[in-house]
Design a protein around this motif. Structure first.
Motif, PDB file in Angstrom:
ATOM      1  N   MET A   1       0.820  -1.182   0.000  1.00  0.00           N
ATOM      2  CA  MET A   1       0.000   0.000   0.000  1.00  0.00           C
ATOM      3  C   MET A   1       0.869   1.253   0.000  1.00  0.00           C
ATOM      4  SD  MET A   1      -3.161   0.751  -0.087  1.00  0.00           S
ATOM      5  CE  MET A   1      -3.701  -0.909   0.200  1.00  0.00           C
ATOM      6  N   LEU A   2       1.916   1.232   0.824  1.00  0.00           N
ATOM      7  CA  LEU A   2       2.812   2.387   0.874  1.00  0.00           C
ATOM      8  C   LEU A   2       3.477   2.628  -0.470  1.00  0.00           C
ATOM      9  CD1 LEU A   2       4.439   1.824   4.381  1.00  0.00           C
ATOM     10  CD2 LEU A   2       2.712   3.533   3.760  1.00  0.00           C
ATOM     11  N   ALA A   3       3.800   1.571  -1.178  1.00  0.00           N
ATOM     12  CA  ALA A   3       4.421   1.729  -2.492  1.00  0.00           C
ATOM     13  C   ALA A   3       3.469   2.408  -3.471  1.00  0.00           C
ATOM     14  CB  ALA A   3       4.872   0.380  -3.039  1.00  0.00           C
ATOM     15  N   LEU A   4       2.184   2.060  -3.401  1.00  0.00           N
ATOM     16  CA  LEU A   4       1.207   2.690  -4.286  1.00  0.00           C
ATOM     17  C   LEU A   4       1.028   4.169  -3.969  1.00  0.00           C
ATOM     18  CD1 LEU A   4      -1.571  -0.046  -4.464  1.00  0.00           C
ATOM     19  CD2 LEU A   4       0.039   0.600  -6.266  1.00  0.00           C
ATOM     20  N   LEU A   5       1.271   4.536  -2.741  1.00  0.00           N
ATOM     21  CA  LEU A   5       1.107   5.927  -2.329  1.00  0.00           C
ATOM     22  C   LEU A   5       2.397   6.733  -2.410  1.00  0.00           C
ATOM     23  CD1 LEU A   5      -1.126   5.298   0.809  1.00  0.00           C
ATOM     24  CD2 LEU A   5      -1.845   6.241  -1.399  1.00  0.00           C
ATOM     25  N   SER A   6       3.492   6.098  -2.770  1.00  0.00           N
ATOM     26  CA  SER A   6       4.787   6.780  -2.725  1.00  0.00           C
ATOM     27  C   SER A   6       4.935   7.869  -3.779  1.00  0.00           C
ATOM     28  CB  SER A   6       5.927   5.772  -2.844  1.00  0.00           C
ATOM     29  OG  SER A   6       5.904   5.145  -4.110  1.00  0.00           O
ATOM     30  N   ASP A   7       4.248   7.756  -4.905  1.00  0.00           N
ATOM     31  CA  ASP A   7       4.395   8.748  -5.968  1.00  0.00           C
ATOM     32  C   ASP A   7       3.420   9.916  -5.858  1.00  0.00           C
ATOM     33  OD1 ASP A   7       6.462   7.353  -7.159  1.00  0.00           O
ATOM     34  OD2 ASP A   7       5.118   6.207  -8.433  1.00  0.00           O
ATOM     35  N   GLU A   8       2.191   9.608  -5.416  1.00  0.00           N
ATOM     36  CA  GLU A   8       1.175  10.649  -5.349  1.00  0.00           C
ATOM     37  C   GLU A   8       0.048  10.220  -4.419  1.00  0.00           C
ATOM     38  OE1 GLU A   8      -0.906  11.157  -9.067  1.00  0.00           O
ATOM     39  OE2 GLU A   8      -0.841   9.028  -9.472  1.00  0.00           O
ATOM     40  N   ARG A  10      -3.577   9.204  -3.261  1.00  0.00           N
ATOM     41  CA  ARG A  10      -4.632   8.473  -3.971  1.00  0.00           C
ATOM     42  C   ARG A  10      -5.798   8.218  -3.032  1.00  0.00           C
ATOM     43  NH1 ARG A  10      -1.452   3.851  -7.276  1.00  0.00           N
ATOM     44  NH2 ARG A  10      -3.407   3.741  -8.377  1.00  0.00           N
ATOM     45  N   TYR A  11      -6.980   8.080  -3.594  1.00  0.00           N
ATOM     46  CA  TYR A  11      -8.154   7.789  -2.774  1.00  0.00           C
ATOM     47  C   TYR A  11      -8.393   6.283  -2.754  1.00  0.00           C
ATOM     48  CZ  TYR A  11     -10.750   7.764  -7.232  1.00  0.00           C
ATOM     49  OH  TYR A  11     -11.178   7.500  -8.504  1.00  0.00           O
ATOM     50  N   GLY A  12      -9.197   5.855  -1.794  1.00  0.00           N
ATOM     51  CA  GLY A  12      -9.380   4.440  -1.521  1.00  0.00           C
ATOM     52  C   GLY A  12      -9.759   3.589  -2.712  1.00  0.00           C
ATOM     53  N   PHE A  13     -10.792   3.994  -3.449  1.00  0.00           N
ATOM     54  CA  PHE A  13     -11.225   3.147  -4.553  1.00  0.00           C
ATOM     55  C   PHE A  13     -10.181   3.074  -5.655  1.00  0.00           C
ATOM     56  CE2 PHE A  13     -13.574   2.041  -8.427  1.00  0.00           C
ATOM     57  CZ  PHE A  13     -14.053   0.809  -8.019  1.00  0.00           C
ATOM     58  N   ASP A  14      -9.404   4.131  -5.836  1.00  0.00           N
ATOM     59  CA  ASP A  14      -8.307   4.103  -6.812  1.00  0.00           C
ATOM     60  C   ASP A  14      -7.274   3.054  -6.401  1.00  0.00           C
ATOM     61  OD1 ASP A  14      -6.798   4.958  -9.064  1.00  0.00           O
ATOM     62  OD2 ASP A  14      -5.648   6.326  -7.797  1.00  0.00           O
ATOM     63  N   LEU A  15      -7.007   2.947  -5.111  1.00  0.00           N
ATOM     64  CA  LEU A  15      -6.087   1.921  -4.620  1.00  0.00           C
ATOM     65  C   LEU A  15      -6.663   0.521  -4.838  1.00  0.00           C
ATOM     66  CD1 LEU A  15      -5.084   3.733  -1.336  1.00  0.00           C
ATOM     67  CD2 LEU A  15      -3.579   3.305  -3.287  1.00  0.00           C
ATOM     68  N   VAL A  16      -7.946   0.372  -4.567  1.00  0.00           N
ATOM     69  CA  VAL A  16      -8.608  -0.920  -4.786  1.00  0.00           C
ATOM     70  C   VAL A  16      -8.476  -1.320  -6.249  1.00  0.00           C
ATOM     71  CG1 VAL A  16     -10.845  -2.094  -4.846  1.00  0.00           C
ATOM     72  CG2 VAL A  16     -10.229  -0.688  -2.885  1.00  0.00           C
ATOM     73  N   ARG A  17      -8.741  -0.403  -7.134  1.00  0.00           N
ATOM     74  CA  ARG A  17      -8.671  -0.686  -8.580  1.00  0.00           C
ATOM     75  C   ARG A  17      -7.251  -1.091  -8.982  1.00  0.00           C
ATOM     76  NH1 ARG A  17     -11.660   3.613 -10.929  1.00  0.00           N
ATOM     77  NH2 ARG A  17      -9.939   4.893 -10.228  1.00  0.00           N
ATOM     78  N   SER A  18      -6.252  -0.363  -8.485  1.00  0.00           N
ATOM     79  CA  SER A  18      -4.856  -0.690  -8.818  1.00  0.00           C
ATOM     80  C   SER A  18      -4.466  -2.072  -8.314  1.00  0.00           C
ATOM     81  CB  SER A  18      -3.907   0.346  -8.213  1.00  0.00           C
ATOM     82  OG  SER A  18      -4.086   1.588  -8.821  1.00  0.00           O
ATOM     83  N   LEU A  19      -4.845  -2.391  -7.094  1.00  0.00           N
ATOM     84  CA  LEU A  19      -4.512  -3.702  -6.549  1.00  0.00           C
ATOM     85  C   LEU A  19      -5.280  -4.819  -7.239  1.00  0.00           C
ATOM     86  CD1 LEU A  19      -4.261  -2.821  -2.776  1.00  0.00           C
ATOM     87  CD2 LEU A  19      -2.399  -3.458  -4.296  1.00  0.00           C
ATOM     88  N   SER A  20      -6.503  -4.546  -7.630  1.00  0.00           N
ATOM     89  CA  SER A  20      -7.309  -5.565  -8.313  1.00  0.00           C
ATOM     90  C   SER A  20      -6.710  -5.952  -9.654  1.00  0.00           C
ATOM     91  CB  SER A  20      -8.741  -5.069  -8.513  1.00  0.00           C
ATOM     92  OG  SER A  20      -9.372  -4.925  -7.275  1.00  0.00           O
ATOM     93  N   THR A  22      -3.688  -6.185 -10.376  1.00  0.00           N
ATOM     94  CA  THR A  22      -2.518  -7.043 -10.185  1.00  0.00           C
ATOM     95  C   THR A  22      -2.884  -8.370  -9.531  1.00  0.00           C
ATOM     96  OG1 THR A  22      -2.041  -6.104  -8.010  1.00  0.00           O
ATOM     97  CG2 THR A  22      -0.996  -5.046  -9.904  1.00  0.00           C
ATOM     98  N   GLY A  23      -4.151  -8.520  -9.148  1.00  0.00           N
ATOM     99  CA  GLY A  23      -4.579  -9.764  -8.504  1.00  0.00           C
ATOM    100  C   GLY A  23      -4.274  -9.809  -7.025  1.00  0.00           C
ATOM    101  N   LEU A  24      -3.864  -8.694  -6.440  1.00  0.00           N
ATOM    102  CA  LEU A  24      -3.509  -8.685  -5.025  1.00  0.00           C
ATOM    103  C   LEU A  24      -4.676  -8.407  -4.096  1.00  0.00           C
ATOM    104  CD1 LEU A  24      -0.118  -6.776  -5.147  1.00  0.00           C
ATOM    105  CD2 LEU A  24      -0.486  -9.215  -4.836  1.00  0.00           C
ATOM    106  N   LEU A  25      -5.758  -7.848  -4.607  1.00  0.00           N
ATOM    107  CA  LEU A  25      -6.874  -7.497  -3.745  1.00  0.00           C
ATOM    108  C   LEU A  25      -8.166  -7.628  -4.524  1.00  0.00           C
ATOM    109  CD1 LEU A  25      -7.647  -6.133  -0.955  1.00  0.00           C
ATOM    110  CD2 LEU A  25      -7.696  -4.015  -2.252  1.00  0.00           C
TER     111      LEU A  25
END
Length: 100
Positions: A1-8, A10-20, A22-25
């Motif tokens: 999660m920290l890696a996804l937030l390291s560049d900019e 992000r809001y919760g659903f955007d994180l969910v979408r990114s992880l989905s 990759t198959g991680l969430l």
């Protein structure tokens, strides 16, 4: 999660979408408790931003402590990955028979 937030931020659903992708969430129910824990631990902070497509969104970003935690985790992960790779490499080598 920290890696996804390291560049900019992000809001919760955007994180969910990114992880989905990759198959991680697969569930939103797992990400929000994690974000709450990271926030409680001082690794992320939040801000509210207006959204053109609905209610305001809570954006998450790393704190200096979060950046440090990500650095520590990355180093530990590299050591772990290298160790697993070494074991797998040695396990897949052909076994030599007895020498004459």
């Amino acid at each position: 999660m920290l890696a996804l937030l390291s560049d900019e931020p992000r809001y919760g659903f955007d994180l969910v979408r990114s992880l989905s992708t990759t198959g991680l969430l697969t569930s939103e129910g797992t990400i929000y408790p994690l974000l709450a824990r990271l926030r409680k631990d001082g690794l992320v902070e939040t801000t509210w931003r207006e959204s053109v497509s609905g209610p305001p969104r809570r954006y998450y970003s790393t704190t200096p402590a979060g950046v440090a935690a990500l650095g520590s985790f990355s180093a530990e992960w590299a050591r772990f990955r290298d160790g697993v790779d070494a074991v797998l490499t040695s396990a897949t080598r052909p076994v030599e028979g007895p020498r004459p």
